[in-house]
Design a protein around this motif. Structure first.
Motif, PDB file in Angstrom:
ATOM      1  N   ARG A 138      63.945  52.398  77.059  1.00  0.00           N
ATOM      2  CA  ARG A 138      65.042  52.164  76.132  1.00  0.00           C
ATOM      3  C   ARG A 138      65.697  53.512  75.817  1.00  0.00           C
ATOM      4  NH1 ARG A 138      64.491  49.098  71.997  1.00  0.00           N
ATOM      5  NH2 ARG A 138      65.916  50.241  70.649  1.00  0.00           N
ATOM      6  N   ARG A 174      76.800  52.517  75.599  1.00  0.00           N
ATOM      7  CA  ARG A 174      76.807  51.180  76.197  1.00  0.00           C
ATOM      8  C   ARG A 174      75.403  50.582  76.205  1.00  0.00           C
ATOM      9  NH1 ARG A 174      80.953  53.261  80.881  1.00  0.00           N
ATOM     10  NH2 ARG A 174      82.890  52.717  79.801  1.00  0.00           N
ATOM     11  N   ARG A 175      74.418  51.401  76.491  1.00  0.00           N
ATOM     12  CA  ARG A 175      73.034  50.905  76.478  1.00  0.00           C
ATOM     13  C   ARG A 175      72.604  50.566  75.055  1.00  0.00           C
ATOM     14  NH1 ARG A 175      68.440  51.161  79.997  1.00  0.00           N
ATOM     15  NH2 ARG A 175      69.906  51.932  81.552  1.00  0.00           N
ATOM     16  N   VAL A 234      74.488  49.614  72.602  1.00  0.00           N
ATOM     17  CA  VAL A 234      75.154  48.367  72.209  1.00  0.00           C
ATOM     18  C   VAL A 234      74.410  47.167  72.789  1.00  0.00           C
ATOM     19  CG1 VAL A 234      77.255  47.001  72.480  1.00  0.00           C
ATOM     20  CG2 VAL A 234      77.421  49.420  71.869  1.00  0.00           C
ATOM     21  N   ARG A 235      74.007  47.261  74.051  1.00  0.00           N
ATOM     22  CA  ARG A 235      73.257  46.151  74.673  1.00  0.00           C
ATOM     23  C   ARG A 235      71.922  45.921  73.979  1.00  0.00           C
ATOM     24  NH1 ARG A 235      75.010  48.651  79.509  1.00  0.00           N
ATOM     25  NH2 ARG A 235      72.895  49.413  79.965  1.00  0.00           N
ATOM     26  N   GLN A 236      71.278  46.996  73.559  1.00  0.00           N
ATOM     27  CA  GLN A 236      69.986  46.848  72.874  1.00  0.00           C
ATOM     28  C   GLN A 236      70.156  46.153  71.534  1.00  0.00           C
ATOM     29  OE1 GLN A 236      67.848  50.873  74.740  1.00  0.00           O
ATOM     30  NE2 GLN A 236      68.477  50.869  72.613  1.00  0.00           N
ATOM     31  N   GLY A 237      71.272  46.440  70.864  1.00  0.00           N
ATOM     32  CA  GLY A 237      71.620  45.703  69.655  1.00  0.00           C
ATOM     33  C   GLY A 237      71.033  46.216  68.362  1.00  0.00           C
ATOM     34  N   HIS A 250      78.751  49.216  65.728  1.00  0.00           N
ATOM     35  CA  HIS A 250      77.537  48.897  66.481  1.00  0.00           C
ATOM     36  C   HIS A 250      76.295  49.561  65.881  1.00  0.00           C
ATOM     37  CE1 HIS A 250      80.107  47.137  69.538  1.00  0.00           C
ATOM     38  NE2 HIS A 250      80.801  48.257  69.586  1.00  0.00           N
TER      39      HIS A 250
END
Length: 264
Positions: free
Chosen positions: A82, A126-127, A129-132, A176
């Motif tokens: 991560r 971007r990563r 944001v995907r992880q949240g 985010h």
């Protein structure tokens, strides 16, 4: 917040980058380490990270080879599982008068010091944001984000640009849960200034209020704060770590006794 956080620190083979990687490991983070020309130094940083009981991953990154080099951030995140923190620390500079500056020199400094952090920041954000679950980006600028220096035209242009980029990133990524801040070091005892591992308290710097250079670990401590949970309401800021150097503009000017300042 995840049980184990992971960070990537660019240019972590020595100086501020190494000190930052070790400090983040002390705070419980796994760390991705990039290097450009000093593989042995990067492996030394990795050993120090592992000595803190954390995982380390090492990869070469050449920020003059864009846009592909920014993918190293994603590769390291994959290896660590991560990405929660990116520290854009890798940098370069010149000591060439403006009138003598070649285009290739200009391009290299702008790529490493501005375009590189722009693209690495995109990759990391971007990563995240995907992880949240948010994240932290810290851009290492310089006091020359704020004030010029003779012989450093592309460096000052890049660091000033990175300072404003930090603010735009902070605005756009806030929704985010990603904070973005800059750290602006003054003269720090690192290989870039020819002083790695020197005793900073043995140096005399009359033009700096604290009368000495800084230690890389003093910069790392501020970066670590901005990378941690206690800075959750801090974004878009630039933190000078300079012993008061930036406060000396008119004072320094009024005390100069010759033209030596004109020489890079």
């Amino acid at each position: 917040m995840p049980e184990t956080r992971a960070a990537v620190v660019t240019g972590a083979d020595s100086g501020i980058g190494r000190a930052t990687a070790v400090r983040l490991a002390e705070l419980g983070m796994d760390v991705g380490i990039t290097w450009h020309s000093d593989h042995r130094g990067a492996e030394g940083t990795a050993e120090e990270v592992r000595a803190q009981g954390r995982r380390a991953a090492v990869a070469r990154m050449d920020l003059t080879d864009l846009p592909g080099a920014a993918g190293v951030v994603g590769d390291l995140a994959d290896r660590l599982g991560r990405l929660d923190v990116l520290v854009n620390n890798a940098g370069t500079g010149t000591a060439t008068p403006y009138l003598d500056m070649a285009y290739d020199q200009l391009r290299d400094v702008l790529d490493v010091d501005l375009a590189g952090p722009f693209l690495c920041g995109q990759e990391a954000a971007r990563r995240m944001v995907r992880q949240g679950d948010g994240g932290r980006i810290v851009n290492v600028t310089s006091v020359h984000e704020h004030q010029p220096r003779v012989g450093a035209a592309p460096y000052c242009a890049a660091k000033g640009g990175l300072g404003l980029l930090t603010k735009v990133m902070a605005l756009e990524l806030a929704e985010h849960g990603i904070t973005v801040n800059a750290v602006a070091p003054g003269e720090i005892a690192t290989p870039m200034t020819g002083q790695e591992d020197d005793d900073v308290r043995a140096k005399d710097r009359p033009g700096v209020p604290l009368n000495r250079p800084g230690d890389a670990r003093e910069v790392a401590a501020v970066i670590a704060f901005l990378a941690g949970p206690e800075s959750s309401y801090v974004t878009g800021a630039s933190w000078a770590v300079d012993g008061g150097m930036l406060q000396m503009g008119p004072m320094a000017g009024s005390h100069l006794t010759g033209d030596e300042w004109r020489i890079p």
